[in-house]
Write a protein that holds these residues in place. Structure first.
Motif, PDB file in Angstrom:
ATOM      1  N   LEU A 145      10.074   6.241  -0.050  1.00 45.31           N
ATOM      2  CA  LEU A 145      10.296   5.236   0.394  1.00 45.31           C
ATOM      3  C   LEU A 145      10.140   4.007  -0.565  1.00 45.31           C
ATOM      4  N   VAL A 146       9.316   4.230  -1.253  1.00 43.86           N
ATOM      5  CA  VAL A 146       9.520   3.874  -2.790  1.00 43.86           C
ATOM      6  C   VAL A 146      10.042   3.666  -3.372  1.00 43.86           C
ATOM      7  N   GLN A 147      10.883   5.225  -3.369  1.00 48.30           N
ATOM      8  CA  GLN A 147      12.157   5.294  -4.606  1.00 48.30           C
ATOM      9  C   GLN A 147      13.164   4.284  -4.348  1.00 48.30           C
ATOM     10  N   LEU A 148      13.623   4.771  -2.657  1.00 46.92           N
ATOM     11  CA  LEU A 148      14.955   3.766  -2.607  1.00 46.92           C
ATOM     12  C   LEU A 148      14.642   2.311  -3.192  1.00 46.92           C
ATOM     13  N   GLU A 149      13.686   1.848  -2.154  1.00 46.19           N
ATOM     14  CA  GLU A 149      13.103   0.298  -3.136  1.00 46.19           C
ATOM     15  C   GLU A 149      13.852  -0.008  -5.104  1.00 46.19           C
ATOM     16  N   ARG A 150      13.624   1.223  -5.208  1.00 48.17           N
ATOM     17  CA  ARG A 150      12.670   1.140  -6.569  1.00 48.17           C
ATOM     18  C   ARG A 150      14.765   0.913  -7.574  1.00 48.17           C
ATOM     19  N   GLU A 151      14.986   2.587  -6.795  1.00 43.84           N
ATOM     20  CA  GLU A 151      16.578   2.594  -7.268  1.00 43.84           C
ATOM     21  C   GLU A 151      17.685   2.130  -6.608  1.00 43.84           C
ATOM     22  N   LYS A 152      17.505   1.555  -5.270  1.00 41.49           N
ATOM     23  CA  LYS A 152      18.484   1.349  -4.908  1.00 41.49           C
ATOM     24  C   LYS A 152      18.728  -0.213  -4.121  1.00 41.49           C
ATOM     25  N   GLY A 153      17.327  -0.612  -4.412  1.00 40.54           N
ATOM     26  CA  GLY A 153      16.724  -2.107  -3.825  1.00 40.54           C
ATOM     27  C   GLY A 153      16.987  -1.884  -2.256  1.00 40.54           C
ATOM     28  N   ILE A 154      16.670  -1.183  -1.680  1.00 35.31           N
ATOM     29  CA  ILE A 154      16.510  -0.956  -0.279  1.00 35.31           C
ATOM     30  C   ILE A 154      14.994  -1.320  -0.056  1.00 35.31           C
ATOM     31  N   VAL A 155      14.759  -2.433   0.810  1.00 29.38           N
ATOM     32  CA  VAL A 155      12.790  -2.379   1.359  1.00 29.38           C
ATOM     33  C   VAL A 155      13.140  -2.009   2.918  1.00 29.38           C
ATOM     34  N   VAL A 156      12.226  -1.231   2.865  1.00 30.99           N
ATOM     35  CA  VAL A 156      12.965  -0.499   4.747  1.00 30.99           C
ATOM     36  C   VAL A 156      11.109  -0.629   5.308  1.00 30.99           C
ATOM     37  N   ARG A 157      10.656  -1.614   6.556  1.00 29.36           N
ATOM     38  CA  ARG A 157       9.246  -1.826   6.749  1.00 29.36           C
ATOM     39  C   ARG A 157       9.340  -2.145   7.902  1.00 29.36           C
ATOM     40  N   PHE A 158       8.098  -1.900   9.056  1.00 32.05           N
ATOM     41  CA  PHE A 158       8.140  -2.940  10.936  1.00 32.05           C
ATOM     42  C   PHE A 158       7.481  -3.607  10.291  1.00 32.05           C
ATOM     43  N   MET A 159       7.793  -4.220  10.770  1.00 31.80           N
ATOM     44  CA  MET A 159       7.004  -5.591  10.999  1.00 31.80           C
ATOM     45  C   MET A 159       6.472  -5.597  11.898  1.00 31.80           C
ATOM     46  N   ILE A 160       5.141  -6.623  12.084  1.00 31.81           N
ATOM     47  CA  ILE A 160       4.811  -6.788  13.023  1.00 31.81           C
ATOM     48  C   ILE A 160       3.167  -7.788  12.506  1.00 31.81           C
ATOM     49  N   GLY A 161       2.825  -8.555  13.868  1.00 34.17           N
ATOM     50  CA  GLY A 161       2.142  -9.830  14.117  1.00 34.17           C
ATOM     51  C   GLY A 161       0.626  -8.973  14.616  1.00 34.17           C
ATOM     52  N   HIS A 162       0.174 -10.013  14.921  1.00 32.85           N
ATOM     53  CA  HIS A 162      -1.048  -9.361  15.023  1.00 32.85           C
ATOM     54  C   HIS A 162      -1.531  -9.631  16.834  1.00 32.85           C
ATOM     55  N   SER A 163      -2.778  -9.360  17.553  1.00 36.32           N
ATOM     56  CA  SER A 163      -2.953  -9.413  18.982  1.00 36.32           C
ATOM     57  C   SER A 163      -3.782 -10.423  19.164  1.00 36.32           C
ATOM     58  N   ALA A 164      -4.169 -11.622  19.703  1.00 37.93           N
ATOM     59  CA  ALA A 164      -4.059 -13.175  20.308  1.00 37.93           C
ATOM     60  C   ALA A 164      -5.941 -12.648  19.684  1.00 37.93           C
ATOM     61  N   THR A 165      -6.403 -11.916  19.942  1.00 43.82           N
ATOM     62  CA  THR A 165      -8.217 -11.488  20.238  1.00 43.82           C
ATOM     63  C   THR A 165      -8.373 -10.897  18.418  1.00 43.82           C
ATOM     64  N   SER A 166      -8.415 -11.203  17.432  1.00 40.47           N
ATOM     65  CA  SER A 166      -8.672 -10.895  16.349  1.00 40.47           C
ATOM     66  C   SER A 166      -9.642 -10.155  15.687  1.00 40.47           C
ATOM     67  N   ASN A 167      -8.915  -8.762  15.039  1.00 37.88           N
ATOM     68  CA  ASN A 167      -9.558  -7.442  14.531  1.00 37.88           C
ATOM     69  C   ASN A 167      -9.476  -6.257  16.009  1.00 37.88           C
ATOM     70  N   SER A 168      -8.476  -6.749  16.629  1.00 39.66           N
ATOM     71  CA  SER A 168      -8.861  -5.832  18.054  1.00 39.66           C
ATOM     72  C   SER A 168      -8.291  -4.591  18.467  1.00 39.66           C
ATOM     73  N   ILE A 169      -8.451  -3.940  18.946  1.00 41.11           N
ATOM     74  CA  ILE A 169      -8.340  -2.333  18.797  1.00 41.11           C
ATOM     75  C   ILE A 169      -6.900  -2.630  18.734  1.00 41.11           C
ATOM     76  N   LEU A 170      -6.002  -3.141  19.133  1.00 42.61           N
ATOM     77  CA  LEU A 170      -4.246  -2.805  18.599  1.00 42.61           C
ATOM     78  C   LEU A 170      -4.262  -3.296  16.743  1.00 42.61           C
ATOM     79  N   ASP A 171      -4.722  -4.196  16.767  1.00 40.43           N
ATOM     80  CA  ASP A 171      -4.675  -4.563  14.997  1.00 40.43           C
ATOM     81  C   ASP A 171      -5.419  -3.164  14.204  1.00 40.43           C
ATOM     82  N   LYS A 172      -6.573  -2.679  14.545  1.00 36.33           N
ATOM     83  CA  LYS A 172      -7.097  -1.023  13.722  1.00 36.33           C
ATOM     84  C   LYS A 172      -6.401  -0.650  14.303  1.00 36.33           C
TER      85      LYS A 172
END
Length: 384
Positions: A145-172
């Motif tokens: 994944l790191v090599q793909l970004e460095r050599e091919k300029g392709i960044v792949v990430r799962f994007m996600i926010g956070h839960s309504a409750t700070s530092n919840s079990i979901l966030d952990k």
């Protein structure tokens, strides 16, 4: 008193011709030039050759003016782009000072990495199995994944926010998963199904602040993607300033309550039964750099409709944007994408329209990858 005024007026009037002549003489002395007749007079008394010469000179002047005008327009566009980037950088700096999940922005390198594209895979807290199926198929892992970004300029990430409750079990749980795979982009966003339009805005703003990419791509975690084909497809549009690429559609505006994809603001689209304006389907789409920057700068002003793909389309409907309808980005699952692959027409993305993704993607994604995948070596050998 009246006679004195008249006398003054007469004296002043007498001196006017002398004053004018004096000014004219002084003008000749200082300019060291004599008066020449207008060019039009010269044209009447000159030969035909002289007239043709003047016409040629006029054409040359017009051509130079046109070239100058084009250069000024190009410069204006460049300045506008720099201004947009400056405002985006300022916006990201302000967000970084807020804290929380936006603290990711505080570590930004002043010189952002230059890449071809940033792919954000939209995911949810409950979608761990979907993410694992993506990791096991089309998304490289670990050093690859790191090599793909460095050599091919392709960044792949799962994007996600956070839960309504700070530092919840979901966030952990996400923190733990990210520590293991290092393939998340955390957003300053509270997760929720009805908040996808807001999440999309935040993704583009965060990605623009972190990477300097030619394209920014959003894809769902139940869609199969061939990275090499996606990169090659986008590279063809690299020189265009404002492009919006995907499978364009125009679905009905649903006014009935309690139905999927209900549009509470249906009345804004005219009479009942009307359709939406053209927009890319939400499973996968790509936008160029300046459009992502535009979203980043204007986040507070961009209206959110019920459906995320409609919202994105609405943000561009009044701009000078080229809509590119690429049906290779919405192939069906086997046998559709399989037949196309056998014919040498490998799909960019595959999913089932009936499920708004691959039906039972956790179980089927591996099969789709085997039958419709471009081959794991393609993205590494391709030149973009």
């Amino acid at each position: 008193m009246k006679s004195r005024t008249n006398a003054t007026h007469i004296i002043s009037s007498k001196w006017i011709p002398f004053i004018c002549l004096s000014c004219f003489a002084l003008g000749l002395i200082f300019s060291n030039r004599s008066w020449n007749p207008p060019e039009s007079y010269g044209q009447f008394i000159s030969s035909d050759c002289g007239t043709k010469k003047n016409i040629k000179e006029d054409k040359d002047v017009v051509n130079e003016i046109t070239k100058t005008h084009d250069a000024v327009q190009s410069l204006d566009k460049a300045i506008a782009m720099l201004q947009m980037e400056l405002r985006a950088s300022r916006n990201s700096g302000e967000k970084a000072s807020v804290g929380g999940f936006a603290s990711n922005l505080t570590n930004l390198n002043p010189t952002k990495p230059k890449v071809l594209m940033v792919i954000g895979i939209n995911t949810a807290f409950s979608s761990r199995k979907r993410r694992d199926s993506v990791r096991e198929t089309w998304m490289p892992q670990g050093e690859k994944l790191v090599q793909l970004e460095r050599e091919k300029g392709i960044v792949v990430r799962f994007m996600i926010g956070h839960s309504a409750t700070s530092n919840s079990i979901l966030d952990k749980a996400i923190d733990s998963e990210d520590a293991q795979h290092k393939d998340f982009l955390r957003l300053e966003h509270i997760e929720g199904y009805h908040e996808l339009s807001a999440k999309t805005k935040t993704f583009f703003a965060t990605a623009v602040a972190k990477w300097d990419a030619d394209f920014y791509v959003k894809v769902d975690d139940d869609v199969h993607v061939n990275l090499g084909m996606l990169a090659s497809t986008l590279a063809h549009h690299r020189t265009k300033p404002r492009v919006y690429i995907g499978c364009m559609k125009s679905g009905p505006v649903l006014s009935q309550k309690h139905v999927k994809y209900h549009e509470p603001e249906y009345w804004k689209f005219g009479e009942e039964g009307n359709k939406y304006f053209r927009h890319a389907t939400g499973q996968i789409y790509a936008i160029s750099k300046d459009l992502a920057t535009y979203i980043s700068i204007n986040q507070p002003l961009l209206h959110k409709f019920a459906n995320e793909d409609v919202s994105l389309g609405s943000w561009f409907i009044g701009l000078e944007v080229e809509h590119i309808d690429d049906r290779n980005m919405c192939c069906g699952t086997p046998p559709d994408c399989e037949w196309k692959a056998q014919a040498g027409n490998v799909c960019v993305a595959s999913f089932d329209w009936s499920c708004s993704g691959i039906c039972k993607s956790v179980e089927k994604l591996k099969s789709v990858h085997e039958k419709c995948g471009e081959g794991d070596s393609v993205v590494w050998s391709a030149q973009f």
